[in-house]
Motif scaffolding. Structure first.
Motif, PDB file in Angstrom:
ATOM      1  N   THR A   3       1.323  -0.656  -0.256  1.00 46.50           N
ATOM      2  CA  THR A   3       0.346  -0.194   0.006  1.00 46.50           C
ATOM      3  C   THR A   3       1.468   1.032   0.416  1.00 46.50           C
ATOM      4  O   THR A   3       2.850   1.072   0.997  1.00 46.50           O
ATOM      5  N   VAL A   5       1.320   4.877   0.529  1.00 50.08           N
ATOM      6  CA  VAL A   5       0.932   5.988   1.416  1.00 50.08           C
ATOM      7  C   VAL A   5       1.378   7.513   1.270  1.00 50.08           C
ATOM      8  O   VAL A   5       2.262   7.249   1.971  1.00 50.08           O
ATOM      9  N   CYS A  17       0.855   4.614   9.724  1.00 49.90           N
ATOM     10  CA  CYS A  17       2.590   3.714   9.290  1.00 49.90           C
ATOM     11  C   CYS A  17       2.535   3.138  10.246  1.00 49.90           C
ATOM     12  O   CYS A  17       3.065   2.102   9.688  1.00 49.90           O
ATOM     13  N   ILE A  27       3.165  -1.412   3.641  1.00 45.86           N
ATOM     14  CA  ILE A  27       3.074  -0.420   3.017  1.00 45.86           C
ATOM     15  C   ILE A  27       4.440   0.744   2.092  1.00 45.86           C
ATOM     16  O   ILE A  27       5.185  -0.361   2.769  1.00 45.86           O
ATOM     17  N   CYS A  63       2.947  -1.049  -6.003  1.00 52.98           N
ATOM     18  CA  CYS A  63       1.999  -1.106  -5.325  1.00 52.98           C
ATOM     19  C   CYS A  63       0.463  -1.580  -5.767  1.00 52.98           C
ATOM     20  O   CYS A  63       0.455  -1.587  -7.001  1.00 52.98           O
TER      21      CYS A  63
END
Length: 210
Positions: A3, A5, A17, A27, A63
Motif C-alpha cells: 500500500t 501511503v 504507518c 506499506i 503497489c
C-alpha cells in the motif's frame, strides 16, 4: 501487495504507518525529501521520495492500492491547496487508474460537498476536496472515500460513528481514530466504491465501516 501511503509524514499518516507496520501490512511511505526518512527508517518502514508537485510516477511501482492522506496544511495559501489537495489528488488517482491498482482510499472531509458553508478560511480546502472526490468517483479505479469530521488530538478509542445523528451533533474525531479506521479499510479489501463519514462515537470501527 504493498500500500502506497501519500502524506505519510503528516499527523495521521505517521500514526497509520506505525499501525500498519505493527499489523504486518506492507506499506511504502511517500515523503518529499530525505530529511524526513529517519523517523520511518527507525521503525523499519520503507520510504520513497516523491512529490505531489513534481515527480510522482515511480512511487507507485509494485503497489496495488493507495491511501491518500496528504494535505497542504493550515499555514499555506490557496495556491498550495490547488496544487496538493486538488491537482495532487487528481494526479494520484489518474496514476492509480493507469497502473490498474485495486483501490484508492481517499481521506477527504465531512461536508466537503458544501464548501460555502465552511468557515471562510477553509472554503478553498473544502472546494478542493469536493472536486478531488468528484474526480475519484468517476475514475475507473475502485475507491473508498473517508470523510472525517473536525480533527482533534485525543487518545484512540477505536469507537466511532458515521453520522451526526449518532453523536447528537458532535462533529469531531481524533486523528488516532482516523488512523485506526484507515488500517481497517486498508485490510478490508472487499470494500469498493464506498463512502463513510467518520466521527468519534460508540461503535467499533469494523462494525461502523462495513
Amino acid at each position: 501487495m504493498t500500500t502506497l501511503v501519500i502524506g505519510a509524514n503528516g499527523q495521521i499518516g505517521r500514526q497509520f504507518c506505525e499501525l500498519a507496520e505493527a499489523a504486518d501490512l506492507p506499506i511504502r511511505a511517500m515523503i518529499r525529501d530525505v530529511a524526513q526518512q529517519p523517523w520511518f527508517q527507525e521503525r523499519g518502514i520503507e520510504t520513497v521520495i516523491a512529490d505531489l508537485e513534481g515527480e510522482l510516477d515511480g512511487a507507485f511501482d509494485g503497489c496495488d492500492q493507495v491511501i491518500f492522506t496528504a494535505g497542504s496544511g493550515p499555514h499555506t495559501g490557496p495556491d498550495k491547496t490547488l496544487l496538493i489537495d486538488l491537482y495532487g489528488a487528481i494526479r494520484a488517482a489518474d496514476l492509480a487508474t493507469e497502473r490498474a491498482l485495486s483501490r484508492f482510499i481517499m481521506v477527504s472531509a465531512m461536508r466537503a460537498e458544501r464548501p460555502l458553508e465552511a468557515p471562510e478560511k477553509l472554503r478553498p480546502y473544502m472546494a478542493a476536496k469536493h472536486a478531488a472526490d468528484a474526480h475519484l468517483r468517476v475514475a475507473p479505479v475502485p475507491h473508498v472515500i473517508l470523510k472525517p469530521g473536525r480533527l482533534i488530538d485525543e487518545p484512540v478509542t477505536q469507537r466511532v460513528a458515521t453520522s451526526l445523528e449518532e453523536t447528537g451533533g458532535e462533529n469531531s474525531v481524533s486523528r488516532a481514530n482516523v488512523a485506526h479506521a484507515l488500517l481497517h479499510l486498508a485490510q478490508a479489501r472487499d470494500l469498493l466504491n464506498r463512502e463513510f463519514v467518520l466521527l468519534d462515537g460508540e461503535r467499533p470501527i469494523a462494525e461502523a465501516l462495513s
